[in-house]
Design a protein around this motif. Structure first.
Motif, PDB file in Angstrom:
ATOM      1  N   LEU A 108       0.806  -1.214   0.000  1.00 30.83           N
ATOM      2  CA  LEU A 108       0.000   0.000   0.000  1.00 30.83           C
ATOM      3  C   LEU A 108       0.839   1.265   0.000  1.00 30.83           C
ATOM      4  O   LEU A 108       0.398   2.315  -0.476  1.00 30.83           O
ATOM      5  CB  LEU A 108      -0.922   0.015   1.223  1.00 30.83           C
ATOM      6  CG  LEU A 108      -2.015  -1.058   1.267  1.00 30.83           C
ATOM      7  CD1 LEU A 108      -2.853  -0.898   2.520  1.00 30.83           C
ATOM      8  CD2 LEU A 108      -2.895  -0.995   0.031  1.00 30.83           C
ATOM      9  N   HIS A 109       2.064   1.164   0.540  1.00 34.30           N
ATOM     10  CA  HIS A 109       2.933   2.337   0.653  1.00 34.30           C
ATOM     11  C   HIS A 109       4.321   2.012   0.095  1.00 34.30           C
ATOM     12  O   HIS A 109       5.302   1.932   0.841  1.00 34.30           O
ATOM     13  CB  HIS A 109       3.041   2.776   2.120  1.00 34.30           C
ATOM     14  CG  HIS A 109       1.724   3.022   2.785  1.00 34.30           C
ATOM     15  ND1 HIS A 109       0.929   4.108   2.489  1.00 34.30           N
ATOM     16  CD2 HIS A 109       1.042   2.295   3.717  1.00 34.30           C
ATOM     17  CE1 HIS A 109      -0.171   4.060   3.216  1.00 34.30           C
ATOM     18  NE2 HIS A 109      -0.136   2.975   3.964  1.00 34.30           N
ATOM     19  N   HIS A 136     -11.648  -0.450  -4.564  1.00 34.76           N
ATOM     20  CA  HIS A 136     -12.816  -0.938  -3.821  1.00 34.76           C
ATOM     21  C   HIS A 136     -12.791  -0.691  -2.310  1.00 34.76           C
ATOM     22  O   HIS A 136     -13.799  -0.930  -1.641  1.00 34.76           O
ATOM     23  CB  HIS A 136     -12.979  -2.443  -4.051  1.00 34.76           C
ATOM     24  CG  HIS A 136     -13.180  -2.800  -5.499  1.00 34.76           C
ATOM     25  ND1 HIS A 136     -14.365  -2.590  -6.160  1.00 34.76           N
ATOM     26  CD2 HIS A 136     -12.330  -3.347  -6.402  1.00 34.76           C
ATOM     27  CE1 HIS A 136     -14.254  -3.005  -7.417  1.00 34.76           C
ATOM     28  NE2 HIS A 136     -13.036  -3.459  -7.589  1.00 34.76           N
ATOM     29  N   TYR A 137     -11.661  -0.231  -1.769  1.00 36.64           N
ATOM     30  CA  TYR A 137     -11.573  -0.135  -0.313  1.00 36.64           C
ATOM     31  C   TYR A 137     -11.176   1.250   0.186  1.00 36.64           C
ATOM     32  O   TYR A 137     -10.580   1.393   1.252  1.00 36.64           O
ATOM     33  CB  TYR A 137     -10.583  -1.175   0.218  1.00 36.64           C
ATOM     34  CG  TYR A 137     -11.063  -2.603   0.049  1.00 36.64           C
ATOM     35  CD1 TYR A 137     -11.807  -3.235   1.034  1.00 36.64           C
ATOM     36  CD2 TYR A 137     -10.771  -3.315  -1.123  1.00 36.64           C
ATOM     37  CE1 TYR A 137     -12.259  -4.539   0.878  1.00 36.64           C
ATOM     38  CE2 TYR A 137     -11.215  -4.626  -1.290  1.00 36.64           C
ATOM     39  CZ  TYR A 137     -11.957  -5.216  -0.293  1.00 36.64           C
ATOM     40  OH  TYR A 137     -12.410  -6.508  -0.454  1.00 36.64           O
ATOM     41  N   GLY A 138     -11.564   2.262  -0.565  1.00 41.22           N
ATOM     42  CA  GLY A 138     -11.228   3.629  -0.165  1.00 41.22           C
ATOM     43  C   GLY A 138     -11.872   4.067   1.135  1.00 41.22           C
ATOM     44  O   GLY A 138     -11.447   5.052   1.748  1.00 41.22           O
ATOM     45  N   HIS A 139     -12.894   3.340   1.563  1.00 40.44           N
ATOM     46  CA  HIS A 139     -13.603   3.698   2.800  1.00 40.44           C
ATOM     47  C   HIS A 139     -12.921   3.161   4.048  1.00 40.44           C
ATOM     48  O   HIS A 139     -13.329   3.484   5.164  1.00 40.44           O
ATOM     49  CB  HIS A 139     -15.032   3.151   2.752  1.00 40.44           C
ATOM     50  CG  HIS A 139     -15.099   1.662   2.605  1.00 40.44           C
ATOM     51  ND1 HIS A 139     -14.722   1.002   1.449  1.00 40.44           N
ATOM     52  CD2 HIS A 139     -15.494   0.688   3.474  1.00 40.44           C
ATOM     53  CE1 HIS A 139     -14.896  -0.301   1.603  1.00 40.44           C
ATOM     54  NE2 HIS A 139     -15.347  -0.513   2.829  1.00 40.44           N
ATOM     55  N   GLU A 143      -5.705  -0.632  10.426  1.00 38.92           N
ATOM     56  CA  GLU A 143      -5.590  -2.085  10.410  1.00 38.92           C
ATOM     57  C   GLU A 143      -6.694  -2.748   9.584  1.00 38.92           C
ATOM     58  O   GLU A 143      -6.490  -3.811   9.004  1.00 38.92           O
ATOM     59  CB  GLU A 143      -5.602  -2.640  11.839  1.00 38.92           C
ATOM     60  CG  GLU A 143      -4.322  -2.378  12.612  1.00 38.92           C
ATOM     61  CD  GLU A 143      -3.074  -2.946  11.936  1.00 38.92           C
ATOM     62  OE1 GLU A 143      -3.194  -3.977  11.231  1.00 38.92           O
ATOM     63  OE2 GLU A 143      -2.001  -2.364  12.102  1.00 38.92           O
ATOM     64  N   GLU A 144      -7.880  -2.119   9.525  1.00 36.56           N
ATOM     65  CA  GLU A 144      -8.947  -2.678   8.696  1.00 36.56           C
ATOM     66  C   GLU A 144      -8.516  -2.711   7.232  1.00 36.56           C
ATOM     67  O   GLU A 144      -8.790  -3.679   6.512  1.00 36.56           O
ATOM     68  CB  GLU A 144     -10.225  -1.857   8.841  1.00 36.56           C
ATOM     69  CG  GLU A 144     -10.960  -2.079  10.154  1.00 36.56           C
ATOM     70  CD  GLU A 144     -12.306  -1.389  10.159  1.00 36.56           C
ATOM     71  OE1 GLU A 144     -12.507  -0.442   9.351  1.00 36.56           O
ATOM     72  OE2 GLU A 144     -13.157  -1.765  10.966  1.00 36.56           O
ATOM     73  N   THR A 149      -6.342  -5.821   2.650  1.00 41.78           N
ATOM     74  CA  THR A 149      -5.274  -6.003   1.668  1.00 41.78           C
ATOM     75  C   THR A 149      -4.723  -7.415   1.736  1.00 41.78           C
ATOM     76  O   THR A 149      -4.503  -8.061   0.700  1.00 41.78           O
ATOM     77  CB  THR A 149      -4.143  -4.985   1.914  1.00 41.78           C
ATOM     78  OG1 THR A 149      -4.671  -3.663   1.904  1.00 41.78           O
ATOM     79  CG2 THR A 149      -3.064  -5.102   0.837  1.00 41.78           C
ATOM     80  N   ALA A 150      -4.500  -7.906   2.943  1.00 43.68           N
ATOM     81  CA  ALA A 150      -3.986  -9.266   3.109  1.00 43.68           C
ATOM     82  C   ALA A 150      -4.973 -10.288   2.565  1.00 43.68           C
ATOM     83  O   ALA A 150      -4.574 -11.279   1.942  1.00 43.68           O
ATOM     84  CB  ALA A 150      -3.692  -9.536   4.586  1.00 43.68           C
TER      85      ALA A 150
END
Length: 212
Positions: A108-109, A136-139, A143-144, A149-150
């Motif tokens: 992610l980074h 799909h996961y911008g919200h 850790e969520e 991502t995992a």
């Protein structure tokens, strides 16, 4: 290192002797029940969470439980899986991700990996994971987001596995099963992906998966 050396002495003097007959049988060859692909993270132990004995799991580990697609040069991961399936006759392959995965934070980074060029290059095999998360996961955050991502990475790497000819051939005939797992460090829970509902369900519950 001293603790590890002491552990070797303990194994040789006590642990090995307790299972001497098992190791003698294993010397004649191996017939593992599953190929277990997971992260190199020191906090996850495949044999511990499955209560497996030596010889039951053919284990493949690397940063981020990554499986490069077929055709990638120097692909040790698929070479190991190919051996497990083609030679040892393994019929079940588990891709197991985990919570608090440092590799997924790197996915992610990527800017945080500037001093780790080899790791940054390796995690390019998770580019599809990063794209899915962006779309799909911008919200989510924190850790969520890392857990999501995992989870998505487990599914992406399962698709990479399907590019291996020996798996594609067997899968088309229903002769091999791919399983997506997630391990939660803080609770010891293991979740398995249910394609019918598109979610990870906890092993140990009566969730219709035939796993309790």
């Amino acid at each position: 290192m001293q603790k590890l050396i002491e552990g070797v002495h303990y194994f040789q003097n006590i642990g090995f002797r307790q299972q001497k007959e098992l190791f003698e049988r294993l010397a004649a060859g191996q017939s593992p029940e599953a190929c277990f692909i997971t992260c190199s993270d020191s906090r996850i132990d495949p044999t511990l969470i499955t209560n497996a004995k030596p010889g039951q799991l053919f284990i493949v580990r690397n940063a981020g439980n990554v499986i490069p697609c077929y055709g990638t040069q120097n692909n040790g991961e698929l070479a190991a899986v190919e051996f497990a399936v083609g030679v040892l006759g393994v019929k079940d392959i588990i891709v197991c991700g985990h919570t608090h995965c440092g590799a997924m934070k790197g996915v992610l980074h990527p800017e945080s990996l500037s001093a780790l060029p080899t790791l940054k290059s390796w995690l390019s095999h998770c580019d599809a994971t990063a794209e899915i998360i962006r779309d799909h996961y911008g919200h989510l955050s924190g850790e969520e987001l890392y857990t999501a991502t995992a989870e998505e990475n487990v599914l992406v790497q399962m698709e990479h596995l399907r590019t291996l000819p020996v798996i594609a051939s067997r899968a088309s005939r229903g002769l091999i099963n791919l399983h997506g797992w997630m391990y939660k460090f803080e609770t010891g829970e293991v979740f398995v992906y249910d394609s019918a509902i598109g979610q990870f369900e906890k092993i140990g519950e009566d969730n219709g998966l035939g796993i309790k």
